[in-house]
Design a protein around this motif. Structure first.
Motif, PDB file in Angstrom:
ATOM      1  N   THR A  55       0.829  -1.207   0.000  1.00 48.78           N
ATOM      2  CA  THR A  55       0.000   0.000   0.000  1.00 48.78           C
ATOM      3  C   THR A  55       0.860   1.252   0.000  1.00 48.78           C
ATOM      4  OG1 THR A  55      -1.702  -1.207   1.219  1.00 48.78           O
ATOM      5  CG2 THR A  55      -1.868   1.200   1.209  1.00 48.78           C
ATOM      6  N   GLU A  56       1.912   1.240   0.817  1.00 47.56           N
ATOM      7  CA  GLU A  56       2.807   2.399   0.855  1.00 47.56           C
ATOM      8  C   GLU A  56       3.526   2.582  -0.485  1.00 47.56           C
ATOM      9  OE1 GLU A  56       6.551   4.222   3.401  1.00 47.56           O
ATOM     10  OE2 GLU A  56       5.480   2.480   4.176  1.00 47.56           O
ATOM     11  N   ILE A  57       3.905   1.484  -1.116  1.00 43.73           N
ATOM     12  CA  ILE A  57       4.535   1.570  -2.442  1.00 43.73           C
ATOM     13  C   ILE A  57       3.563   2.236  -3.418  1.00 43.73           C
ATOM     14  CG2 ILE A  57       5.327   0.221  -4.434  1.00 43.73           C
ATOM     15  CD1 ILE A  57       7.426   0.149  -2.409  1.00 43.73           C
ATOM     16  N   ARG A  58       2.307   1.813  -3.382  1.00 44.97           N
ATOM     17  CA  ARG A  58       1.311   2.411  -4.284  1.00 44.97           C
ATOM     18  C   ARG A  58       1.157   3.905  -4.037  1.00 44.97           C
ATOM     19  NH1 ARG A  58      -3.155  -1.721  -3.043  1.00 44.97           N
ATOM     20  NH2 ARG A  58      -2.293  -3.566  -3.993  1.00 44.97           N
ATOM     21  N   ARG A  59       1.118   4.280  -2.783  1.00 43.00           N
ATOM     22  CA  ARG A  59       0.876   5.687  -2.437  1.00 43.00           C
ATOM     23  C   ARG A  59       2.106   6.575  -2.636  1.00 43.00           C
ATOM     24  NH1 ARG A  59      -2.299   4.577   3.183  1.00 43.00           N
ATOM     25  NH2 ARG A  59      -4.189   3.751   2.259  1.00 43.00           N
ATOM     26  N   ASN A  60       3.294   6.029  -2.314  1.00 43.41           N
ATOM     27  CA  ASN A  60       4.509   6.855  -2.302  1.00 43.41           C
ATOM     28  C   ASN A  60       5.666   6.219  -3.069  1.00 43.41           C
ATOM     29  OD1 ASN A  60       3.276   8.722  -0.482  1.00 43.41           O
ATOM     30  ND2 ASN A  60       3.735   7.317   1.209  1.00 43.41           N
ATOM     31  N   ALA A  61       5.392   5.659  -4.217  1.00 37.72           N
ATOM     32  CA  ALA A  61       6.448   4.971  -4.973  1.00 37.72           C
ATOM     33  C   ALA A  61       7.636   5.895  -5.245  1.00 37.72           C
ATOM     34  CB  ALA A  61       5.896   4.425  -6.279  1.00 37.72           C
ATOM     35  N   LYS A  62       7.357   7.107  -5.626  1.00 38.80           N
ATOM     36  CA  LYS A  62       8.430   8.051  -5.942  1.00 38.80           C
ATOM     37  C   LYS A  62       9.310   8.312  -4.715  1.00 38.80           C
ATOM     38  CE  LYS A  62       9.229  12.510  -8.130  1.00 38.80           C
ATOM     39  NZ  LYS A  62       8.617  13.679  -8.768  1.00 38.80           N
ATOM     40  N   ALA A  63       8.713   8.497  -3.555  1.00 41.20           N
ATOM     41  CA  ALA A  63       9.478   8.755  -2.327  1.00 41.20           C
ATOM     42  C   ALA A  63      10.285   7.531  -1.902  1.00 41.20           C
ATOM     43  CB  ALA A  63       8.536   9.182  -1.208  1.00 41.20           C
ATOM     44  N   VAL A  64       9.680   6.347  -2.031  1.00 36.38           N
ATOM     45  CA  VAL A  64      10.388   5.110  -1.664  1.00 36.38           C
ATOM     46  C   VAL A  64      11.601   4.912  -2.570  1.00 36.38           C
ATOM     47  CG1 VAL A  64      10.190   2.593  -1.557  1.00 36.38           C
ATOM     48  CG2 VAL A  64       8.337   4.018  -0.671  1.00 36.38           C
ATOM     49  N   LEU A  65      11.424   5.121  -3.856  1.00 34.02           N
ATOM     50  CA  LEU A  65      12.539   4.973  -4.796  1.00 34.02           C
ATOM     51  C   LEU A  65      13.613   6.035  -4.559  1.00 34.02           C
ATOM     52  CD1 LEU A  65      10.694   4.040  -8.094  1.00 34.02           C
ATOM     53  CD2 LEU A  65      12.016   2.539  -6.597  1.00 34.02           C
ATOM     54  N   ALA A  66      13.209   7.245  -4.237  1.00 34.29           N
ATOM     55  CA  ALA A  66      14.185   8.305  -3.950  1.00 34.29           C
ATOM     56  C   ALA A  66      15.036   7.932  -2.732  1.00 34.29           C
ATOM     57  CB  ALA A  66      13.466   9.634  -3.720  1.00 34.29           C
ATOM     58  N   GLU A  67      14.378   7.363  -1.718  1.00 41.59           N
ATOM     59  CA  GLU A  67      15.116   6.920  -0.530  1.00 41.59           C
ATOM     60  C   GLU A  67      16.078   5.790  -0.875  1.00 41.59           C
ATOM     61  OE1 GLU A  67      14.266   4.652   3.663  1.00 41.59           O
ATOM     62  OE2 GLU A  67      12.625   5.743   2.730  1.00 41.59           O
ATOM     63  N   LEU A  68      15.634   4.889  -1.711  1.00 44.66           N
ATOM     64  CA  LEU A  68      16.477   3.769  -2.140  1.00 44.66           C
ATOM     65  C   LEU A  68      17.731   4.274  -2.845  1.00 44.66           C
ATOM     66  CD1 LEU A  68      16.812   0.665  -2.676  1.00 44.66           C
ATOM     67  CD2 LEU A  68      15.634   1.095  -4.832  1.00 44.66           C
ATOM     68  N   VAL A  69      17.563   5.189  -3.767  1.00 43.95           N
ATOM     69  CA  VAL A  69      18.691   5.734  -4.516  1.00 43.95           C
ATOM     70  C   VAL A  69      19.638   6.492  -3.578  1.00 43.95           C
ATOM     71  CG1 VAL A  69      19.328   7.399  -6.310  1.00 43.95           C
ATOM     72  CG2 VAL A  69      17.449   5.799  -6.703  1.00 43.95           C
ATOM     73  N   LYS A  70      19.072   7.227  -2.641  1.00 43.96           N
ATOM     74  CA  LYS A  70      19.875   8.029  -1.719  1.00 43.96           C
ATOM     75  C   LYS A  70      20.682   7.155  -0.752  1.00 43.96           C
ATOM     76  CE  LYS A  70      19.427  11.409   1.991  1.00 43.96           C
ATOM     77  NZ  LYS A  70      18.465  12.095   2.860  1.00 43.96           N
ATOM     78  N   ASN A  71      20.018   6.161  -0.130  1.00 47.00           N
ATOM     79  CA  ASN A  71      20.662   5.351   0.918  1.00 47.00           C
ATOM     80  C   ASN A  71      21.382   4.113   0.395  1.00 47.00           C
ATOM     81  OD1 ASN A  71      19.673   7.120   2.824  1.00 47.00           O
ATOM     82  ND2 ASN A  71      17.824   5.934   3.161  1.00 47.00           N
ATOM     83  N   LYS A  72      21.024   3.649  -0.787  1.00 45.24           N
ATOM     84  CA  LYS A  72      21.610   2.447  -1.379  1.00 45.24           C
ATOM     85  C   LYS A  72      21.416   1.208  -0.498  1.00 45.24           C
ATOM     86  CE  LYS A  72      24.248   4.582  -4.688  1.00 45.24           C
ATOM     87  NZ  LYS A  72      23.435   4.911  -5.807  1.00 45.24           N
ATOM     88  N   LYS A  73      20.346   1.205   0.302  1.00 43.11           N
ATOM     89  CA  LYS A  73      20.039   0.053   1.151  1.00 43.11           C
ATOM     90  C   LYS A  73      18.784  -0.622   0.620  1.00 43.11           C
ATOM     91  CE  LYS A  73      22.068   1.860   5.356  1.00 43.11           C
ATOM     92  NZ  LYS A  73      21.833   2.260   6.746  1.00 43.11           N
ATOM     93  N   PRO A  74      18.766  -1.953   0.579  1.00 43.31           N
ATOM     94  CA  PRO A  74      17.578  -2.657   0.083  1.00 43.31           C
ATOM     95  C   PRO A  74      16.340  -2.311   0.904  1.00 43.31           C
ATOM     96  CG  PRO A  74      19.392  -4.181   0.415  1.00 43.31           C
ATOM     97  CD  PRO A  74      19.817  -2.871   0.993  1.00 43.31           C
ATOM     98  N   ILE A  75      15.211  -2.388   0.255  1.00 43.84           N
ATOM     99  CA  ILE A  75      13.926  -2.151   0.915  1.00 43.84           C
ATOM    100  C   ILE A  75      13.080  -3.411   0.740  1.00 43.84           C
ATOM    101  CG2 ILE A  75      11.808  -0.779   0.886  1.00 43.84           C
ATOM    102  CD1 ILE A  75      13.474   1.567  -0.138  1.00 43.84           C
TER     103      ILE A  75
END
Length: 98
Positions: free
Chosen positions: A7-27
């Motif tokens: 559900t969070e992926i659906r709502r905030n996919a852009k934010a989740v991906l931005a965090e992934l790119v920034k932190n380089k840690k798996p989600i």
């Protein structure tokens, strides 16, 4: 490791991906509180692919060396080279026909 629901992926996919790119840690992506998938950044994925390719090359090299040894053993015994025997020997283990 951060965990997010579908559900969070659906709502905030852009934010989740931005965090992934920034932190380089798996989600971890959770469905009903259980991990169903992991998202990793592209650079980490490329590194994993390279490691996997290198492991595969080493595995093939070891297997080819094993085939060569078995073929030499078969020829040394005076048995004509026969692919069926070679395959059977590799599959079932050495010393089967001794």
């Amino acid at each position: 490791m951060r965990m997010v629901s579908i559900t969070e992926i659906r709502r905030n996919a852009k934010a989740v991906l931005a965090e992934l790119v920034k932190n380089k840690k798996p989600i971890a992506i959770l469905q009903r509180s259980k991990p169903v998938a992991y998202i990793i950044d592209a650079e980490s994925f490329d590194k994993l692919q390279l490691l996997e390719d290198n492991d595969l090359k080493e595995s093939r090299k070891r297997f080819l060396e094993k085939i060569t040894k078995v073929k030499k053993r078969i020829v040394k015994k005076g048995v004509p080279e026969d692919s069926i025997m070679l395959i059977r020997d590799l599959r079932e283990g050495k010393n089967r026909y001794e």
